[in-house]
Motif scaffolding. Structure first.
Motif, PDB file in Angstrom:
ATOM      1  N   GLY A  50       8.590   0.645  12.062  1.00  0.00           N
ATOM      2  CA  GLY A  50       9.639   0.610  11.049  1.00  0.00           C
ATOM      3  C   GLY A  50       9.842  -0.822  10.588  1.00  0.00           C
ATOM      4  N   HIS A  90       9.310  17.301   2.134  1.00  0.00           N
ATOM      5  CA  HIS A  90       9.000  16.564   3.364  1.00  0.00           C
ATOM      6  C   HIS A  90       8.675  15.107   3.049  1.00  0.00           C
ATOM      7  CE1 HIS A  90       7.054  15.813   7.322  1.00  0.00           C
ATOM      8  NE2 HIS A  90       6.149  15.168   6.612  1.00  0.00           N
ATOM      9  N   ASN A  91       7.855  14.878   2.038  1.00  0.00           N
ATOM     10  CA  ASN A  91       7.388  13.528   1.730  1.00  0.00           C
ATOM     11  C   ASN A  91       8.482  12.670   1.097  1.00  0.00           C
ATOM     12  OD1 ASN A  91       4.962  14.372   2.737  1.00  0.00           O
ATOM     13  ND2 ASN A  91       4.031  14.766   0.746  1.00  0.00           N
ATOM     14  N   ALA A 101      11.606  13.002   1.784  1.00  0.00           N
ATOM     15  CA  ALA A 101      12.486  12.652   2.905  1.00  0.00           C
ATOM     16  C   ALA A 101      11.946  11.439   3.657  1.00  0.00           C
ATOM     17  CB  ALA A 101      12.630  13.841   3.850  1.00  0.00           C
ATOM     18  N   ILE A 102      10.629  11.388   3.877  1.00  0.00           N
ATOM     19  CA  ILE A 102      10.010  10.220   4.506  1.00  0.00           C
ATOM     20  C   ILE A 102      10.231   8.981   3.652  1.00  0.00           C
ATOM     21  CG2 ILE A 102       7.765   9.149   4.985  1.00  0.00           C
ATOM     22  CD1 ILE A 102       6.830  11.773   6.125  1.00  0.00           C
ATOM     23  N   ARG A 157      12.595   8.338   1.417  1.00  0.00           N
ATOM     24  CA  ARG A 157      13.990   7.889   1.460  1.00  0.00           C
ATOM     25  C   ARG A 157      14.317   7.234   2.801  1.00  0.00           C
ATOM     26  NH1 ARG A 157      17.019   9.552  -2.774  1.00  0.00           N
ATOM     27  NH2 ARG A 157      16.275  11.321  -4.032  1.00  0.00           N
ATOM     28  N   GLN A 158      13.789   7.786   3.869  1.00  0.00           N
ATOM     29  CA  GLN A 158      14.015   7.230   5.206  1.00  0.00           C
ATOM     30  C   GLN A 158      13.477   5.801   5.299  1.00  0.00           C
ATOM     31  OE1 GLN A 158      12.089   9.487   8.387  1.00  0.00           O
ATOM     32  NE2 GLN A 158      11.629   7.584   9.448  1.00  0.00           N
ATOM     33  N   CYS A 159      12.266   5.584   4.815  1.00  0.00           N
ATOM     34  CA  CYS A 159      11.656   4.249   4.895  1.00  0.00           C
ATOM     35  C   CYS A 159      12.367   3.255   3.986  1.00  0.00           C
ATOM     36  CB  CYS A 159      10.173   4.333   4.532  1.00  0.00           C
ATOM     37  SG  CYS A 159       9.163   5.200   5.746  1.00  0.00           S
ATOM     38  N   ALA A 175      15.499   3.305   3.068  1.00  0.00           N
ATOM     39  CA  ALA A 175      16.786   2.979   3.693  1.00  0.00           C
ATOM     40  C   ALA A 175      16.602   2.035   4.881  1.00  0.00           C
ATOM     41  CB  ALA A 175      17.485   4.261   4.138  1.00  0.00           C
ATOM     42  N   ASP A 176      15.576   2.276   5.676  1.00  0.00           N
ATOM     43  CA  ASP A 176      15.288   1.441   6.843  1.00  0.00           C
ATOM     44  C   ASP A 176      15.013   0.001   6.436  1.00  0.00           C
ATOM     45  OD1 ASP A 176      14.565   0.657   9.476  1.00  0.00           O
ATOM     46  OD2 ASP A 176      12.469   1.164   9.090  1.00  0.00           O
ATOM     47  N   GLN A 189      18.129  -1.728   5.118  1.00  0.00           N
ATOM     48  CA  GLN A 189      18.997  -2.132   6.226  1.00  0.00           C
ATOM     49  C   GLN A 189      18.531  -3.442   6.843  1.00  0.00           C
ATOM     50  OE1 GLN A 189      21.800  -0.596   7.304  1.00  0.00           O
ATOM     51  NE2 GLN A 189      22.137  -2.123   8.909  1.00  0.00           N
ATOM     52  N   CYS A 227      14.263   7.470  -5.713  1.00  0.00           N
ATOM     53  CA  CYS A 227      14.462   7.273  -4.271  1.00  0.00           C
ATOM     54  C   CYS A 227      14.856   5.837  -3.930  1.00  0.00           C
ATOM     55  CB  CYS A 227      13.189   7.646  -3.513  1.00  0.00           C
ATOM     56  SG  CYS A 227      12.844   9.412  -3.459  1.00  0.00           S
TER      57      CYS A 227
END
Length: 301
Positions: free
Chosen positions: A119, A147-148, A150-151, A153-155, A157-158, A161, A201
Motif C-alpha cells: 500500500g 470489483h475493480n 472498489a479497488i 477507490r481503495q488505492c 484513498a490510501d 491518506q 474515482c
C-alpha cells in the motif's frame, strides 16, 4: 477534478523530465516478461522472480537511467534496485500495486488483483516516489467494473491518506464472444469512458491506452482538464508507438509511460546480449521517443 497536493505535485515533477513531460520506463510486468524471455510454457515456469529481477535491474541500469522515471514491481525488482545501487539518484521510482494476471468472474469479466501487503505506506518505505495501480474496465458493462472500481477507490484513498503520488492506469479488454471488429470499433469510446470513471474515482495522474484517434485524445484532454495523462505502449512496435505518441502529444497528452515497445526484443536470459541490446537498440528508441515529446513540449511552451 481533484488537484494534486503539494507533496503529490512534487512527486509528479520528479517523474517528469526537465521539459515537464512524463517519461517513465515501465518494467513492472511479470507474466508478460516471462513470455518474452521464453516461448515454451515449461521454460517460462523455470524463470524465477530473481531471474526477472536480473532483467529488470538491467533495464533500470541501462535504459531507465536515461529517462526521468522507472516503474517497477515490489516482488522482483524493489527493493533490490535501490539496495544494490542500480537505480540512479536522478531517476524517480514508481512502484506497481497490481498483481500479475487477473481472476475471471462467472460472467467472464476480468477481476483485478493487488500485490498483498503493498500500500501507500509500504511504497514510501521502499523508497518509491509514488505508486501505480492498474485495473481492467469495460465502461459499457457497469456490472463488470464493481470489483475493480472498489479497488481503485481503495488505492486512491490510501495514497491520499499518505499524501503520496498515485498514477492510475486502466486497460480495456475483449469480451468472450465479442468479435475483434466490434471490440476495435468500441476502443475510443471505452478509453474515453474509462477515463471518466477513473476521474470520478479521484485519479490525479492517468496512464491510458492510446484511444485510437486524434479526436478521442482531444476529448480525453478536455475531460481530464488539469489532470495529466500519459499514453502507454501496450506492446505495439516502436514505429507505431512513435506515431501514437505524436498524435497524443499534439492533442493534450503530458508524456508517456512506455515499456515493451522499447525493450521487448532486447531482453534475454543471456545478460551480455541483453545489456548490449538495451544500451544500443532500446536507448536509441528512447531518444527518438524523447525527441517526439520534446518537440511538442517546445511548441506548447
Amino acid at each position: 477534478m481533484t488537484k494534486m497536493t503539494t507533496a503529490e505535485l512534487r512527486g509528479y515533477q520528479q517523474i517528469c523530465g526537465k521539459d515537464g513531460a512524463m517519461m517513465a520506463i515501465a518494467c513492472d510486468q511479470r507474466g508478460g516478461m516471462r513470455s518474452l524471455l521464453a516461448s515454451d510454457p515449461e521454460e517460462q515456469a523455470k524463470i524465477t522472480n530473481d531471474m526477472l529481477g536480473d532483467t529488470k535491474s538491467d533495464i533500470t541500469r541501462y535504459l531507465a537511467s536515461q529517462a526521468s522515471c522507472v516503474l517497477l514491481d515490489p516482488l522482483c525488482a524493489v527493493p533490490r534496485v535501490v539496495d544494490e545501487g542500480v537505480l540512479s539518484r536522478d531517476t524517480a521510482l514508481l512502484i506497481g500495486l497490481d498483481a500479475s494476471g487477473f481472476d475471471v468472474s462467472p460472467a467472464g469479466y476480468r477481476l483485478s488483483r493487488l500485490v498483498p501487503g503493498i500500500g501507500a505506506r509500504r511504497v514510501r518505505e521502499l523508497g518509491g516516489t509514488g505508486g501505480k495501480i492498474m485495473v481492467y474496465l469495460r465502461a459499457d458493462r457497469p456490472e463488470a467494473n464493481e470489483h475493480n472500481v472498489a479497488i481503485l477507490r481503495q488505492c486512491i484513498a490510501d495514497f491520499a491518506q499518505e499524501d503520496l503520488l498515485l498514477v492510475v492506469e486502466f486497460l480495456t479488454y475483449q469480451l468472450e464472444g465479442e468479435s475483434l471488429e466490434d471490440y476495435t470499433a468500441k476502443i475510443p469510446w471505452l478509453v474515453e469512458e474509462g477515463t471518466r470513471i477513473s476521474l470520478e474515482c479521484g485519479a490525479k495522474v492517468l496512464k491510458l491506452p492510446y484511444p485510437g484517434t486524434p479526436e478521442a485524445c482531444a476529448r480525453i484532454s478536455s475531460m481530464a482538464g488539469e489532470v495529466p495523462w500519459a499514453v502507454l505502449s501496450a506492446g505495439v512496435n516502436h514505429a507505431t508507438f512513435l506515431g501514437q505518441v505524436e498524435i497524443a502529444m499534439r492533442n493534450g497528452a503530458s508524456g508517456v509511460i512506455a515499456g515493451r515497445s522499447l525493450w521487448k526484443d532486447c531482453i534475454s536470459l543471456d545478460r551480455d546480449i541483453q545489456r548490449e541490446r538495451l544500451k544500443t537498440i532500446a536507448v536509441s528508441r528512447l531518444r527518438e521517443l524523447q525527441a517526439v515529446i520534446g518537440n511538442y513540449r517546445q511548441k506548447a511552451a
